[in-house]
Design a protein around this motif. Sequence first.
Motif, short mmCIF file in Angstrom:
data_model
loop_
_atom_site.label_atom_id
_atom_site.label_comp_id
_atom_site.label_asym_id
_atom_site.label_seq_id
_atom_site.Cartn_x
_atom_site.Cartn_y
_atom_site.Cartn_z
N GLN A 5 46.67 -33.13 97.41
CA GLN A 5 45.27 -33.34 97.69
C GLN A 5 44.45 -32.62 96.61
OE1 GLN A 5 44.35 -35.14 100.45
NE2 GLN A 5 42.17 -35.01 100.04
N VAL A 6 43.53 -33.33 95.96
CA VAL A 6 42.60 -32.73 95.01
C VAL A 6 41.21 -33.15 95.47
CG1 VAL A 6 41.84 -32.60 92.62
CG2 VAL A 6 44.28 -32.78 93.13
N LEU A 7 40.44 -32.16 95.87
CA LEU A 7 39.12 -32.40 96.47
C LEU A 7 39.29 -33.38 97.63
CD1 LEU A 7 36.96 -32.46 93.22
CD2 LEU A 7 37.26 -30.56 94.80
N ASP A 8 38.63 -34.55 97.56
CA ASP A 8 38.68 -35.51 98.66
C ASP A 8 39.66 -36.65 98.43
OD1 ASP A 8 37.17 -36.50 96.56
OD2 ASP A 8 35.86 -37.67 97.85
N LYS A 9 40.52 -36.55 97.42
CA LYS A 9 41.43 -37.65 97.06
C LYS A 9 42.88 -37.21 97.18
CE LYS A 9 38.04 -40.30 95.35
NZ LYS A 9 37.36 -41.10 96.32
N THR A 10 43.75 -38.19 97.43
CA THR A 10 45.19 -37.97 97.52
C THR A 10 45.86 -38.62 96.31
OG1 THR A 10 45.05 -37.99 99.92
CG2 THR A 10 47.24 -38.30 98.96
N TYR A 74 32.56 -39.95 81.59
CA TYR A 74 33.11 -40.03 82.95
C TYR A 74 32.24 -39.35 83.98
CZ TYR A 74 37.52 -42.38 83.17
OH TYR A 74 38.47 -43.35 83.21
N GLN A 75 32.26 -39.89 85.19
CA GLN A 75 31.62 -39.27 86.33
C GLN A 75 32.50 -39.61 87.53
OE1 GLN A 75 27.56 -40.57 87.06
NE2 GLN A 75 26.96 -38.45 86.81
N GLY A 76 33.14 -38.61 88.09
CA GLY A 76 34.07 -38.86 89.20
C GLY A 76 35.30 -39.59 88.71
N THR A 77 35.56 -40.79 89.28
CA THR A 77 36.76 -41.55 88.92
C THR A 77 36.44 -42.77 88.06
OG1 THR A 77 36.64 -42.89 90.94
CG2 THR A 77 37.97 -40.88 91.03
N TYR A 159 48.07 -32.78 83.52
CA TYR A 159 48.36 -32.65 82.09
C TYR A 159 47.06 -32.77 81.27
CZ TYR A 159 51.08 -32.82 77.78
OH TYR A 159 51.61 -32.55 76.54
N GLY A 160 46.02 -32.13 81.75
CA GLY A 160 44.74 -32.11 81.05
C GLY A 160 43.69 -33.04 81.60
N LEU A 161 44.10 -34.08 82.30
CA LEU A 161 43.15 -35.04 82.88
C LEU A 161 42.70 -34.53 84.24
CD1 LEU A 161 45.64 -36.93 81.43
CD2 LEU A 161 43.77 -38.53 81.72
N ASP A 162 41.45 -34.83 84.59
CA ASP A 162 40.89 -34.24 85.81
C ASP A 162 40.26 -35.26 86.74
OD1 ASP A 162 37.47 -33.53 85.53
OD2 ASP A 162 38.57 -34.72 84.06
N TYR A 163 39.96 -34.79 87.92
CA TYR A 163 39.10 -35.48 88.87
C TYR A 163 38.00 -34.48 89.22
CZ TYR A 163 37.26 -37.12 93.31
OH TYR A 163 36.40 -37.50 94.32
N ASN A 164 36.78 -34.76 88.78
CA ASN A 164 35.63 -33.87 89.00
C ASN A 164 35.95 -32.42 88.64
OD1 ASN A 164 33.87 -35.88 89.68
ND2 ASN A 164 34.03 -35.56 91.88
N GLY A 165 36.62 -32.22 87.50
CA GLY A 165 36.90 -30.89 86.99
C GLY A 165 38.17 -30.25 87.53
N GLN A 166 38.80 -30.86 88.51
CA GLN A 166 40.00 -30.29 89.13
C GLN A 166 41.26 -31.05 88.69
OE1 GLN A 166 39.84 -27.49 91.32
NE2 GLN A 166 37.83 -27.51 90.36
#
Length: 179
Positions: A5-10, A74-77, A159-166
């Motif tokens: 789980q990262v923030l609100d996404k699985t 990018y913004q979010g996904t 590996y460096g890619l994020d979802y809203n910074g996480q």
Amino acid sequence: MNTIQVLDKTFRPSIPEAEILKKVDAVAQRINHDMADKNPLLLAVLNGSFIFASDLMRRLTIPCEISFVKLASYQGTTSTGTVSEVLGINEDLTGRTIIIVEDIIESGLTMKRMIESLGTRRPASVHICTLLLKPEKLETPLDIEYVAMEIPNDFILGYGLDYNGQGRNLKDIYTLVSE
């Protein structure tokens, strides 16, 4: 299947670190061969490419340098479709061989903008190196010489890619689970 789980996404595991590093090795070998007499300047696109750029550079055996540029699209996904240069290039690029190091190329709009910007600085040549390419998402023709992996049009992180910074710190790459 182990999900995280990262923030609100699985997310589910997608590409393990060992496989990523094998692909980075292969790209580095090609660059070592192709650029043996060039002393290229790697321009790593922040924030996402910092881990890939680090692993890639440590595998290069040729003389080379590195600098960083920060572009945002990018913004979010989802990509916003507009690119703004946040942190520019301070080096003199005149007559230099440039290798843009990117984490992922999707639409190609970010890369097109960056190549246009670099062209005004009179480099000898500009080459593109990306960890990941989403070929079905590409909207603009690009000559991408160094591609570590092609992937489907899924949202990924790690590996460096994020979802809203996480999630940048994850050693493997994970794919968003459909919700």
